[in-house]
Scaffold this motif. Structure first.
Motif, mmCIF file in Angstrom:
data_model
loop_
_atom_site.group_PDB
_atom_site.id
_atom_site.type_symbol
_atom_site.label_atom_id
_atom_site.label_comp_id
_atom_site.label_asym_id
_atom_site.label_seq_id
_atom_site.Cartn_x
_atom_site.Cartn_y
_atom_site.Cartn_z
ATOM 1 N N GLY A 35 -35.257 -27.035 -26.544
ATOM 2 C CA GLY A 35 -33.267 -27.068 -26.521
ATOM 3 C C GLY A 35 -32.860 -26.139 -27.297
ATOM 4 N N TRP A 36 -31.504 -26.410 -27.587
ATOM 5 C CA TRP A 36 -30.631 -24.852 -27.815
ATOM 6 C C TRP A 36 -29.010 -26.157 -28.429
ATOM 7 N N TYR A 37 -29.274 -25.444 -30.197
ATOM 8 C CA TYR A 37 -28.009 -26.501 -30.029
ATOM 9 C C TYR A 37 -26.548 -25.304 -30.831
ATOM 10 N N ARG A 38 -25.943 -25.197 -31.361
ATOM 11 C CA ARG A 38 -25.332 -24.526 -31.823
ATOM 12 C C ARG A 38 -23.842 -24.675 -33.166
ATOM 13 N N GLN A 39 -23.674 -23.547 -33.772
ATOM 14 C CA GLN A 39 -22.992 -23.952 -35.081
ATOM 15 C C GLN A 39 -21.839 -23.006 -35.223
ATOM 16 N N ALA A 40 -20.762 -23.205 -34.827
ATOM 17 C CA ALA A 40 -19.371 -22.541 -35.015
ATOM 18 C C ALA A 40 -18.714 -22.771 -36.564
ATOM 19 N N LEU A 47 -24.849 -30.304 -29.953
ATOM 20 C CA LEU A 47 -26.487 -29.983 -29.292
ATOM 21 C C LEU A 47 -25.263 -29.213 -27.932
ATOM 22 N N VAL A 48 -26.216 -28.296 -27.481
ATOM 23 C CA VAL A 48 -26.313 -27.456 -25.876
ATOM 24 C C VAL A 48 -26.753 -27.827 -25.410
ATOM 25 N N ALA A 49 -27.583 -28.049 -24.750
ATOM 26 C CA ALA A 49 -28.596 -28.140 -23.396
ATOM 27 C C ALA A 49 -30.314 -29.073 -24.470
ATOM 28 N N THR A 50 -30.868 -29.270 -23.713
ATOM 29 C CA THR A 50 -32.368 -29.631 -23.790
ATOM 30 C C THR A 50 -33.033 -29.565 -22.874
ATOM 31 N N ILE A 51 -34.461 -29.445 -22.879
ATOM 32 C CA ILE A 51 -35.749 -29.523 -21.271
ATOM 33 C C ILE A 51 -36.548 -30.205 -21.698
ATOM 34 N N ASN A 52 -37.055 -31.734 -21.573
ATOM 35 C CA ASN A 52 -38.497 -31.498 -21.901
ATOM 36 C C ASN A 52 -39.423 -31.557 -21.009
ATOM 37 N N SER A 53 -40.857 -32.122 -21.294
ATOM 38 C CA SER A 53 -42.099 -31.550 -21.130
ATOM 39 C C SER A 53 -42.529 -32.241 -19.000
ATOM 40 N N GLY A 54 -41.110 -32.612 -18.930
ATOM 41 C CA GLY A 54 -41.360 -33.174 -17.533
ATOM 42 C C GLY A 54 -40.404 -32.140 -16.264
ATOM 43 N N GLY A 55 -39.706 -32.020 -17.443
ATOM 44 C CA GLY A 55 -38.347 -30.900 -16.822
ATOM 45 C C GLY A 55 -37.158 -31.390 -16.794
ATOM 46 N N ASP A 61 -21.204 -32.490 -22.450
ATOM 47 C CA ASP A 61 -20.196 -32.326 -21.617
ATOM 48 C C ASP A 61 -19.361 -30.697 -21.257
ATOM 49 N N SER A 62 -19.304 -30.312 -22.419
ATOM 50 C CA SER A 62 -18.701 -28.975 -22.813
ATOM 51 C C SER A 62 -19.164 -27.852 -22.203
ATOM 52 N N VAL A 63 -20.484 -28.025 -21.588
ATOM 53 C CA VAL A 63 -21.682 -26.766 -20.960
ATOM 54 C C VAL A 63 -21.758 -27.022 -20.199
ATOM 55 N N LYS A 64 -21.131 -28.415 -18.973
ATOM 56 C CA LYS A 64 -22.094 -28.578 -17.671
ATOM 57 C C LYS A 64 -21.285 -27.742 -16.431
ATOM 58 N N GLY A 65 -22.045 -27.158 -15.916
ATOM 59 C CA GLY A 65 -21.806 -26.536 -15.038
ATOM 60 C C GLY A 65 -21.658 -24.891 -14.825
ATOM 61 N N ARG A 66 -22.206 -24.792 -16.238
ATOM 62 C CA ARG A 66 -22.088 -23.608 -17.143
ATOM 63 C C ARG A 66 -22.969 -22.849 -17.050
ATOM 64 N N PHE A 67 -23.720 -23.081 -18.540
ATOM 65 C CA PHE A 67 -25.035 -22.873 -18.349
ATOM 66 C C PHE A 67 -25.735 -23.928 -18.225
ATOM 67 N N SER A 68 -27.364 -23.502 -18.343
ATOM 68 C CA SER A 68 -28.754 -24.231 -17.446
ATOM 69 C C SER A 68 -29.817 -23.724 -18.227
ATOM 70 N N ILE A 69 -30.601 -25.080 -18.371
ATOM 71 C CA ILE A 69 -31.768 -24.332 -20.080
ATOM 72 C C ILE A 69 -32.707 -24.002 -18.329
ATOM 73 N N THR A 77 -42.009 -20.790 -23.425
ATOM 74 C CA THR A 77 -40.415 -19.581 -24.234
ATOM 75 C C THR A 77 -39.654 -20.831 -22.877
ATOM 76 N N VAL A 78 -38.639 -20.903 -23.929
ATOM 77 C CA VAL A 78 -37.489 -21.787 -23.138
ATOM 78 C C VAL A 78 -36.592 -20.822 -23.232
ATOM 79 N N TYR A 79 -35.558 -20.840 -21.762
ATOM 80 C CA TYR A 79 -34.308 -19.945 -21.662
ATOM 81 C C TYR A 79 -33.094 -21.173 -21.572
ATOM 82 N N LEU A 80 -31.605 -19.709 -21.667
ATOM 83 C CA LEU A 80 -30.672 -20.703 -21.777
ATOM 84 C C LEU A 80 -29.863 -20.129 -20.877
ATOM 85 N N GLN A 81 -29.577 -19.979 -20.311
ATOM 86 C CA GLN A 81 -28.646 -18.496 -18.995
ATOM 87 C C GLN A 81 -27.803 -19.754 -19.535
ATOM 88 N N MET A 82 -26.428 -18.668 -19.876
ATOM 89 C CA MET A 82 -25.000 -19.646 -20.392
ATOM 90 C C MET A 82 -24.032 -18.211 -19.067
#
Length: 122
Positions: A35-40, A47-55, A61-69, A77-82
């Motif tokens: 997954g993805w983490y971020r640091q300002a 943490l931004v978003a993670t996905i496990n081996s089962g999907g 909370d700050s990215v729910k509805g806007r980001f998709s992993i 490969t893992v993707y983060l659509q923002m």
């Protein structure tokens, strides 16, 4: 060892979109969580978003509805659509993977990418 290489960062106006990619390579049995983490600037890495081996996915909370992993296991490969990006999303985004090294090893290892800058202008 596992190498994580991120791409897709850049400068975008508020309301715009970016897609981050993280490609994993090296020797391992399976990537469990990735997954993805971020640091300002001046803030802790979060943490931004993670996905496990089962999907199954987890989002801040700050990215729910806007980001998709999502992940493509065939391409390691893992993707983060923002979407609907905000200036508060400005940060260095890091790819993170929790890996099972061998089929007989249950001691997981954690790896980080080098980070990619995302800047959202107002």
């Amino acid at each position: 060892q596992v190498q994580l290489v991120e791409s897709g960062g850049g400068l975008v106006q508020a309301g715009g979109s970016l897609r981050l990619s993280c490609a994993a390579s090296g020797s391992y049995f399976r990537i469990n969580d990735i997954g993805w983490y971020r640091q300002a600037p001046g803030k802790q890495r979060e943490l931004v978003a993670t996905i496990n081996s089962g999907g199954s996915t987890t989002y801040a909370d700050s990215v729910k509805g806007r980001f998709s992993i999502s992940r493509d296991n065939a391409k390691n490969t893992v993707y983060l659509q923002m979407n609907s990006l905000k200036p508060d999303d400005t940060a260095v985004y890091y790819c993170n993977a929790v890996v099972r090294p061998t089929m007989i090893s249950f001691q997981l290892r954690e790896y980080w990418g080098q980070g990619t800058q995302v800047t959202v202008s107002s």
